[in-house]
Design an enzyme around this catalytic site. Structure first.
Site, short mmCIF file in Angstrom:
data_model
loop_
_atom_site.label_atom_id
_atom_site.label_comp_id
_atom_site.label_asym_id
_atom_site.label_seq_id
_atom_site.Cartn_x
_atom_site.Cartn_y
_atom_site.Cartn_z
N LYS A 53 18.05 14.03 -16.88
CA LYS A 53 16.51 14.01 -17.51
C LYS A 53 16.51 14.02 -18.93
O LYS A 53 16.02 13.27 -19.55
CB LYS A 53 15.54 15.06 -16.96
CG LYS A 53 15.37 14.75 -15.33
CD LYS A 53 14.76 15.86 -14.52
CE LYS A 53 14.55 15.53 -12.96
NZ LYS A 53 14.15 16.52 -12.05
N GLN A 97 12.80 22.63 -12.28
CA GLN A 97 13.48 21.93 -11.26
C GLN A 97 13.57 22.85 -9.92
O GLN A 97 13.73 24.10 -9.81
CB GLN A 97 14.90 21.82 -11.69
CG GLN A 97 15.88 21.13 -10.97
CD GLN A 97 15.58 19.58 -10.79
OE1 GLN A 97 14.83 18.95 -11.83
NE2 GLN A 97 15.95 18.99 -9.91
N ASP A 120 5.86 15.99 -12.50
CA ASP A 120 6.22 15.80 -11.23
C ASP A 120 5.15 15.52 -10.29
O ASP A 120 5.23 15.14 -9.08
CB ASP A 120 7.03 17.25 -10.71
CG ASP A 120 8.18 17.32 -11.02
OD1 ASP A 120 8.96 16.31 -10.78
OD2 ASP A 120 8.92 18.45 -11.24
N1 GUN Z 1 14.36 18.53 -6.97
C1 GUN Z 1 14.65 17.79 -6.36
N2 GUN Z 1 14.00 16.45 -6.84
C2 GUN Z 1 13.14 17.17 -7.55
C3 GUN Z 1 11.97 16.39 -8.43
O1 GUN Z 1 11.69 15.46 -8.30
N3 GUN Z 1 11.36 17.52 -9.03
C4 GUN Z 1 11.70 18.70 -9.37
N4 GUN Z 1 11.17 19.49 -10.22
N5 GUN Z 1 12.64 19.33 -8.62
C5 GUN Z 1 13.32 18.39 -7.67
#
Ligand code: GUN
Length: 285
Positions: A53, A97, A120
Protein backbone atom coordinates in the site's frame (compact mmCIF):
# COMPACT_ATOMS: atom_id res chain seq x y z
CA UNK A 1 -8.51 -23.08 -21.87
CA UNK A 2 -9.77 -20.06 -19.96
CA UNK A 3 -8.73 -16.54 -20.77
CA UNK A 4 -6.52 -15.35 -17.91
CA UNK A 5 -7.65 -11.97 -16.61
CA UNK A 6 -4.52 -9.89 -16.13
CA UNK A 7 -5.04 -7.92 -12.91
CA UNK A 8 -1.61 -6.32 -13.15
CA UNK A 9 -2.35 -4.86 -16.56
CA UNK A 10 -5.78 -3.52 -15.56
CA UNK A 11 -4.32 -2.15 -12.31
CA UNK A 12 -1.47 -0.40 -14.14
CA UNK A 13 -3.89 1.38 -16.50
CA UNK A 14 -6.19 2.39 -13.64
CA UNK A 15 -3.30 3.57 -11.47
CA UNK A 16 -2.01 5.75 -14.31
CA UNK A 17 -5.43 7.47 -14.43
CA UNK A 18 -5.42 7.90 -10.63
CA UNK A 19 -1.89 9.37 -10.67
CA UNK A 20 -3.06 11.82 -13.33
CA UNK A 21 -6.06 12.81 -11.16
CA UNK A 22 -3.77 13.31 -8.15
CA UNK A 23 -1.35 15.40 -10.21
CA UNK A 24 -4.18 17.62 -11.45
CA UNK A 25 -5.52 18.09 -7.92
CA UNK A 26 -2.07 19.01 -6.62
CA UNK A 27 -1.40 21.44 -9.47
CA UNK A 28 -4.74 23.18 -9.08
CA UNK A 29 -5.15 23.22 -5.29
CA UNK A 30 -1.78 22.36 -3.77
CA UNK A 31 -3.37 19.34 -2.08
CA UNK A 32 -1.44 16.07 -2.22
CA UNK A 33 -3.66 13.03 -1.48
CA UNK A 34 -2.50 11.53 1.82
CA UNK A 35 -3.10 8.05 3.23
CA UNK A 36 -2.35 6.83 6.77
CA UNK A 37 -2.05 3.09 7.28
CA UNK A 38 -2.03 1.74 10.83
CA UNK A 39 -0.74 -1.75 11.54
CA UNK A 40 -0.80 -3.38 14.98
CA UNK A 41 1.44 -6.40 15.50
CA UNK A 42 3.52 -8.60 13.26
CA UNK A 43 1.06 -10.56 11.11
CA UNK A 44 3.24 -11.45 8.09
CA UNK A 45 0.44 -11.15 5.51
CA UNK A 46 -0.61 -7.76 6.94
CA UNK A 47 2.98 -6.53 6.75
CA UNK A 48 3.16 -7.43 3.06
CA UNK A 49 -0.17 -5.68 2.37
CA UNK A 50 0.94 -2.55 4.22
CA UNK A 51 4.27 -2.43 2.41
CA UNK A 52 2.47 -2.75 -0.93
CA UNK A 53 0.00 0.00 0.00
CA UNK A 54 2.82 2.37 0.90
CA UNK A 55 4.68 1.60 -2.34
CA UNK A 56 1.51 2.10 -4.40
CA UNK A 57 1.00 5.52 -2.76
CA UNK A 58 4.52 6.61 -3.61
CA UNK A 59 4.13 5.51 -7.23
CA UNK A 60 0.87 7.44 -7.57
CA UNK A 61 2.40 10.65 -6.17
CA UNK A 62 0.53 10.44 -2.85
CA UNK A 63 1.77 11.28 0.62
CA UNK A 64 1.66 8.31 2.97
CA UNK A 65 2.25 7.56 6.63
CA UNK A 66 2.63 4.09 8.08
CA UNK A 67 2.03 3.86 11.83
CA UNK A 68 3.41 0.61 13.26
CA UNK A 69 2.25 -0.36 16.75
CA UNK A 70 3.33 -3.33 18.83
CA UNK A 71 1.20 -6.48 19.21
CA UNK A 72 0.36 -5.63 22.85
CA UNK A 73 -0.92 -2.10 22.13
CA UNK A 74 -4.00 -1.42 24.32
CA UNK A 75 -7.20 -0.44 22.54
CA UNK A 76 -7.19 2.98 24.24
CA UNK A 77 -3.75 3.74 22.86
CA UNK A 78 -4.76 2.84 19.31
CA UNK A 79 -7.85 5.06 19.66
CA UNK A 80 -5.73 7.96 20.90
CA UNK A 81 -3.25 7.50 18.03
CA UNK A 82 -6.24 7.67 15.68
CA UNK A 83 -7.20 11.03 17.21
CA UNK A 84 -3.75 12.37 16.31
CA UNK A 85 -3.95 10.95 12.76
CA UNK A 86 -7.46 12.39 12.29
CA UNK A 87 -6.09 15.83 13.15
CA UNK A 88 -3.26 15.63 10.59
CA UNK A 89 -4.27 17.97 7.73
CA UNK A 90 -2.05 16.07 5.28
CA UNK A 91 -4.11 12.89 5.72
CA UNK A 92 -7.32 12.35 3.68
CA UNK A 93 -7.67 8.59 4.04
CA UNK A 94 -7.18 6.43 7.14
CA UNK A 95 -6.96 2.66 7.15
CA UNK A 96 -6.38 0.30 10.06
CA UNK A 97 -5.11 -3.03 8.78
CA UNK A 98 -7.20 -6.02 9.91
CA UNK A 99 -7.07 -8.42 11.69
CA UNK A 100 -6.30 -6.70 15.00
CA UNK A 101 -4.96 -8.47 18.11
CA UNK A 102 -7.64 -9.84 20.48
CA UNK A 103 -7.46 -7.01 23.05
CA UNK A 104 -8.74 -4.57 20.41
CA UNK A 105 -12.37 -4.47 19.25
CA UNK A 106 -12.27 -3.87 15.47
CA UNK A 107 -15.81 -2.44 15.46
CA UNK A 108 -14.80 0.27 17.93
CA UNK A 109 -11.75 1.15 15.83
CA UNK A 110 -13.71 1.27 12.58
CA UNK A 111 -16.33 3.50 14.21
CA UNK A 112 -13.56 5.89 15.30
CA UNK A 113 -12.52 6.62 11.71
CA UNK A 114 -14.42 9.61 10.30
CA UNK A 115 -16.65 8.28 7.48
CA UNK A 116 -15.23 10.86 5.04
CA UNK A 117 -11.72 9.43 5.63
CA UNK A 118 -12.77 5.77 5.74
CA UNK A 119 -11.15 4.66 2.48
CA UNK A 120 -11.81 0.98 3.29
CA UNK A 121 -15.56 1.76 3.39
CA UNK A 122 -15.89 -0.29 6.59
CA UNK A 123 -17.62 2.37 8.77
CA UNK A 124 -21.33 1.53 9.31
CA UNK A 125 -22.31 4.79 7.61
CA UNK A 126 -20.37 3.84 4.48
CA UNK A 127 -21.65 0.27 4.64
CA UNK A 128 -25.14 1.77 4.62
CA UNK A 129 -24.28 3.81 1.53
CA UNK A 130 -23.06 0.62 -0.17
CA UNK A 131 -26.31 -1.16 0.66
CA UNK A 132 -28.37 1.70 -0.75
CA UNK A 133 -26.17 1.90 -3.86
CA UNK A 134 -25.33 5.56 -3.32
CA UNK A 135 -21.60 5.10 -2.87
CA UNK A 136 -19.29 7.47 -1.08
CA UNK A 137 -16.40 5.03 -1.14
CA UNK A 138 -16.49 1.72 -2.94
CA UNK A 139 -15.36 -1.30 -0.91
CA UNK A 140 -11.86 -1.92 -2.33
CA UNK A 141 -11.81 -5.64 -3.11
CA UNK A 142 -15.35 -5.91 -4.53
CA UNK A 143 -14.78 -2.69 -6.50
CA UNK A 144 -11.57 -4.17 -7.90
CA UNK A 145 -13.50 -7.25 -9.03
CA UNK A 146 -16.19 -5.11 -10.70
CA UNK A 147 -13.49 -3.08 -12.47
CA UNK A 148 -11.95 -6.29 -13.83
CA UNK A 149 -15.31 -7.56 -15.10
CA UNK A 150 -16.06 -4.21 -16.71
CA UNK A 151 -12.63 -3.93 -18.36
CA UNK A 152 -12.94 -7.47 -19.72
CA UNK A 153 -16.39 -6.71 -21.14
CA UNK A 154 -18.04 -9.35 -18.93
CA UNK A 155 -21.72 -8.43 -18.57
CA UNK A 156 -23.23 -8.95 -15.09
CA UNK A 157 -26.84 -8.09 -15.95
CA UNK A 158 -29.11 -11.10 -15.66
CA UNK A 159 -26.24 -13.47 -14.87
CA UNK A 160 -26.18 -16.03 -12.06
CA UNK A 161 -23.54 -14.72 -9.70
CA UNK A 162 -22.42 -16.93 -6.83
CA UNK A 163 -20.25 -15.52 -4.04
CA UNK A 164 -18.58 -17.98 -1.64
CA UNK A 165 -17.92 -16.20 1.66
CA UNK A 166 -20.02 -13.73 3.64
CA UNK A 167 -17.40 -11.49 5.29
CA UNK A 168 -17.97 -7.79 5.82
CA UNK A 169 -14.79 -7.05 3.85
CA UNK A 170 -15.53 -9.11 0.72
CA UNK A 171 -18.57 -11.41 0.57
CA UNK A 172 -21.37 -9.08 1.64
CA UNK A 173 -20.27 -5.94 -0.26
CA UNK A 174 -19.38 -8.10 -3.31
CA UNK A 175 -22.94 -9.41 -3.38
CA UNK A 176 -24.27 -5.84 -3.17
CA UNK A 177 -22.19 -4.56 -6.09
CA UNK A 178 -23.14 -7.54 -8.26
CA UNK A 179 -26.81 -7.04 -7.36
CA UNK A 180 -26.61 -3.32 -8.17
CA UNK A 181 -25.18 -4.35 -11.54
CA UNK A 182 -28.36 -6.42 -12.09
CA UNK A 183 -26.85 -9.82 -11.37
CA UNK A 184 -28.91 -12.55 -9.69
CA UNK A 185 -26.83 -13.17 -6.61
CA UNK A 186 -26.46 -16.17 -4.31
CA UNK A 187 -24.23 -15.98 -1.24
CA UNK A 188 -22.79 -19.28 0.01
CA UNK A 189 -20.85 -19.89 3.22
CA UNK A 190 -19.56 -22.60 5.53
CA UNK A 191 -23.08 -23.80 6.45
CA UNK A 192 -24.35 -23.98 2.87
CA UNK A 193 -25.72 -27.37 1.87
CA UNK A 194 -24.93 -28.83 -1.55
CA UNK A 195 -22.40 -26.11 -2.27
CA UNK A 196 -21.12 -27.64 -5.52
CA UNK A 197 -24.65 -27.85 -6.88
CA UNK A 198 -25.07 -24.11 -6.39
CA UNK A 199 -21.63 -23.06 -7.59
CA UNK A 200 -21.97 -25.16 -10.76
CA UNK A 201 -24.92 -22.99 -11.80
CA UNK A 202 -22.83 -19.80 -11.59
CA UNK A 203 -22.08 -17.76 -14.69
CA UNK A 204 -19.80 -15.67 -12.47
CA UNK A 205 -18.25 -17.39 -9.44
CA UNK A 206 -16.41 -15.33 -6.82
CA UNK A 207 -14.51 -17.20 -4.12
CA UNK A 208 -13.41 -15.48 -0.91
CA UNK A 209 -12.95 -18.44 1.41
CA UNK A 210 -9.27 -18.32 2.36
CA UNK A 211 -8.46 -21.99 1.76
CA UNK A 212 -6.02 -23.18 -0.89
CA UNK A 213 -7.58 -25.62 -3.35
CA UNK A 214 -11.13 -25.05 -2.04
CA UNK A 215 -12.74 -24.53 -5.46
CA UNK A 216 -12.26 -27.69 -7.48
CA UNK A 217 -13.15 -28.29 -11.15
CA UNK A 218 -16.34 -30.22 -10.28
CA UNK A 219 -17.69 -27.07 -8.57
CA UNK A 220 -17.41 -24.99 -11.74
CA UNK A 221 -19.77 -24.99 -14.72
CA UNK A 222 -18.49 -25.10 -18.29
CA UNK A 223 -17.70 -21.55 -19.48
CA UNK A 224 -18.04 -19.84 -16.08
CA UNK A 225 -16.07 -16.72 -15.16
CA UNK A 226 -14.07 -17.50 -12.01
CA UNK A 227 -12.79 -14.74 -9.74
CA UNK A 228 -10.38 -15.83 -7.02
CA UNK A 229 -10.19 -13.47 -4.04
CA UNK A 230 -8.26 -15.97 -1.87
CA UNK A 231 -4.79 -15.11 -0.57
CA UNK A 232 -3.33 -18.27 0.85
CA UNK A 233 -0.06 -20.14 1.15
CA UNK A 234 0.04 -23.70 -0.13
CA UNK A 235 1.99 -26.57 1.47
CA UNK A 236 5.21 -25.31 -0.19
CA UNK A 237 4.64 -21.81 1.22
CA UNK A 238 3.80 -20.38 -2.20
CA UNK A 239 1.13 -17.67 -2.53
CA UNK A 240 -2.07 -19.09 -4.02
CA UNK A 241 -5.79 -18.45 -4.18
CA UNK A 242 -8.85 -20.56 -3.29
CA UNK A 243 -9.17 -22.05 -6.75
CA UNK A 244 -7.45 -25.13 -8.16
CA UNK A 245 -6.20 -22.98 -11.02
CA UNK A 246 -4.82 -25.70 -13.32
CA UNK A 247 -7.97 -27.85 -13.31
CA UNK A 248 -10.53 -25.01 -13.19
CA UNK A 249 -8.93 -23.09 -16.06
CA UNK A 250 -9.72 -26.12 -18.30
CA UNK A 251 -13.42 -25.50 -17.70
CA UNK A 252 -13.83 -21.75 -17.11
CA UNK A 253 -14.10 -19.18 -19.91
CA UNK A 254 -12.10 -16.63 -17.89
CA UNK A 255 -10.22 -16.80 -14.61
CA UNK A 256 -8.14 -14.54 -12.36
CA UNK A 257 -4.72 -15.79 -11.23
CA UNK A 258 -3.17 -15.45 -7.75
CA UNK A 259 -0.90 -13.53 -7.55
CA UNK A 260 -1.54 -10.99 -10.32
CA UNK A 261 -5.33 -11.00 -10.08
CA UNK A 262 -7.66 -9.41 -7.55
CA UNK A 263 -4.94 -8.42 -5.02
CA UNK A 264 -3.38 -5.71 -7.16
CA UNK A 265 -6.83 -4.37 -7.96
CA UNK A 266 -7.73 -4.02 -4.26
CA UNK A 267 -4.83 -1.64 -3.67
CA UNK A 268 -5.70 0.23 -6.85
CA UNK A 269 -9.23 0.90 -5.58
CA UNK A 270 -7.77 2.05 -2.25
CA UNK A 271 -5.79 4.66 -4.20
CA UNK A 272 -8.96 5.68 -6.00
CA UNK A 273 -10.80 6.13 -2.69
CA UNK A 274 -7.90 8.18 -1.32
CA UNK A 275 -7.80 10.55 -4.28
CA UNK A 276 -11.59 10.85 -4.01
CA UNK A 277 -11.29 11.74 -0.30
CA UNK A 278 -8.67 14.36 -1.11
CA UNK A 279 -10.83 15.82 -3.89
CA UNK A 280 -13.78 16.02 -1.49
CA UNK A 281 -11.58 17.74 1.11
CA UNK A 282 -10.73 20.28 -1.61
CA UNK A 283 -14.45 20.88 -2.14
CA UNK A 284 -14.63 18.84 -5.34
CA UNK A 285 -17.19 16.20 -4.48
N1 GUN B 1 -7.19 -7.07 5.82
C1 GUN B 1 -7.42 -7.83 4.72
N2 GUN B 1 -7.97 -7.07 3.75
C2 GUN B 1 -8.07 -5.82 4.26
C3 GUN B 1 -8.56 -4.59 3.72
O1 GUN B 1 -9.02 -4.50 2.58
N3 GUN B 1 -8.49 -3.53 4.56
C4 GUN B 1 -8.01 -3.61 5.82
N4 GUN B 1 -8.01 -2.51 6.57
N5 GUN B 1 -7.57 -4.74 6.35
C5 GUN B 1 -7.60 -5.83 5.57
Amino acid sequence: MAHIIDGKKIAAATRAEIAERAKKLTEETGIVPGLAVVIVGEDPASKVYVRNKKKACEEAGFYSRVIELSEDTPEAELLSRLEEIKADPKIHGILVQLPLPPQIDPDKVIAAIPPEKDVDAFHPENVGHIMIGDYRFLPCTPAGVMKMLETEGIEVRGKNCVVIGRSNIVGKPMAMLLMHADGTVTICHSKTKNLAEITRRADILVSSVGKAGFVTADMVGEGAVVIDVGMNRNAEGKLCGDVDFAAVSEKASAITPVPGGVGVMTITMLLENTVRAAEAAAGRA
